[in-house]
Design an enzyme around this catalytic site. Structure first.
Site, PDB file in Angstrom:
ATOM      1  N   HIS A 108      -7.790  -4.973  -0.822  1.00 31.48           N
ATOM      2  CA  HIS A 108      -6.495  -4.306  -0.683  1.00 31.48           C
ATOM      3  C   HIS A 108      -5.577  -5.082   0.256  1.00 31.48           C
ATOM      4  CE1 HIS A 108      -3.902  -0.825  -0.958  1.00 31.48           C
ATOM      5  NE2 HIS A 108      -3.906  -0.648   0.354  1.00 31.48           N
TER       6      HIS A 108
ATOM      7  N   SER B  72       0.835  -1.198   0.000  1.00 33.77           N
ATOM      8  CA  SER B  72       0.000   0.000   0.000  1.00 33.77           C
ATOM      9  C   SER B  72       0.877   1.259   0.000  1.00 33.77           C
ATOM     10  CB  SER B  72      -0.955  -0.050   1.197  1.00 33.77           C
ATOM     11  OG  SER B  72      -1.920   0.963   1.125  1.00 33.77           O
TER      12      SER B  72
ATOM     13  N   GLU C 191      -9.753  -3.644  -5.854  1.00 29.40           N
ATOM     14  CA  GLU C 191      -9.090  -2.480  -5.274  1.00 29.40           C
ATOM     15  C   GLU C 191      -9.344  -1.187  -6.034  1.00 29.40           C
ATOM     16  OE1 GLU C 191      -5.162  -2.697  -3.807  1.00 29.40           O
ATOM     17  OE2 GLU C 191      -5.010  -4.844  -4.143  1.00 29.40           O
TER      18      GLU C 191
END
Length: 301
Positions: free
Chosen positions: A273, A149, A243
């Site tokens: 995610h 991320s 996502e």
């Protein structure tokens, strides 16, 4: 076909996790959300009992060293995600302990400063300093750079900066659901139509604003998707098709191939995610196996 566990997790994230950052006019302060996440992380996820931890001080934040009671053949430099504003030490420690076990690795984790108290470039500076210290303890030819991320953003940004500074590059890089384009220049229709169980466009913009604090979102250090990917180590890229940030991963794959680089990409159907962190998912175990195989194939030659 996605597992039933993934369907349950996606529904749970949609009704529990997603609303926490997006509350319209009644927003909870990011610092309060951070504290709640830390408390949940500690309460719900046990620390891996065999994981030995050391903290090494740096200028502003420590470098954490994880070890398991096993032979070490490689090292990981892992940059944790959390929207540049949060962290979940227990969740990441459990994930990393599994990857370390599968790869016969130890792991270095920069505990970088968080926004909004410390906006860009604080995290980038901390990560670079932590990498320099890591090089004092391990051979870069036996080192794998990893990030998820926002940590994937910082990892790719670090990789590009290392090339510019002519510092030793790691042997390989693994990116999980990386957030690479803070300019948000992808296909707007796809972004608005994304059925992400964790993020909304509002929450993405809120975290982005806290990190940037007025900095240019189009700069390469902020949005490494705009960099040049020639002469970089091989990259493994994993993301889920649910996502909001899926386009970032797809565009990175295209850009690396355009520049003649080496990249393996896996886009897992209906996964949320950073799905490899959710250890109850069969798909997460498959992805972890893919990560370990990638490390073995590129380092244990």
């Amino acid at each position: 076909m996605p597992s039933w566990q993934a369907s349950v997790l996606n529904r749970l994230l949609t009704y529990v996790a997603r609303p926490s950052v997006s509350r319209g006019s009644a927003k909870v302060p990011l610092s309060a959300i951070r504290q709640r996440l830390l408390e949940m992380d500690r309460r719900l996820l046990g620390w891996p009992p065999e994981l030995k931890v050391e903290h090494w001080p740096l200028s502003h934040s420590p470098l954490i060293h994880y070890q398991l009671p096993q032979p070490r053949e490689v090292s990981l430099f892992y940059i944790r995600g959390g929207g540049f504003c949060f962290k979940t030490p227990h969740a990441h420690a459990r994930f990393l302990a599994d990857i370390m076990r599968r790869s016969l690795a130890d792991c270095y984790v920069p505990d970088y400063r968080l926004a909004p108290e410390h906006p860009f470039p604080a995290a980038c500076d901390d990560v670079l300093e932590a990498y320099r210290m890591t090089l004092e303890h391990c051979d870069p030819d036996k080192l794998v750079l990893m990030g998820d991320s926002a940590g994937g953003n910082l990892a790719l940004s670090l990789l590009l900066q290392l090339k510019q500074l002519e510092l030793p590059l790691p042997r390989a890089c693994v990116l999980l659901s990386p957030a690479l384009d803070l300019g948000i220049t992808g296909d707007t229709e796809r972004i608005l139509a994304a059925d992400d169980p964790l993020f909304t466009v509002e929450s993405l913009l809120r975290l982005r604003g806290a990190y940037l604090a007025g900095s240019n979102p189009m700069s390469e250090r902020v949005s490494p998707l705009y960099g040049c990917f020639k002469d970089l180590p091989p990259i493994l890229l994993l993301a889920g098709t649910r996502e909001l940030l899926l386009q970032d991963a797809e565009r990175l794959q295209q850009a690396v191939l355009r520049d003649g680089g080496r990249i393996e990409a896996g886009f897992y159907l209906n996964m949320p995610h950073v799905f490899p962190l959710f250890e109850l998912l069969p798909e997460a175990m498959e992805a972890r196996g893919q990560i370990a195989a990638f490390i073995r194939n590129n380092l244990l030659l």
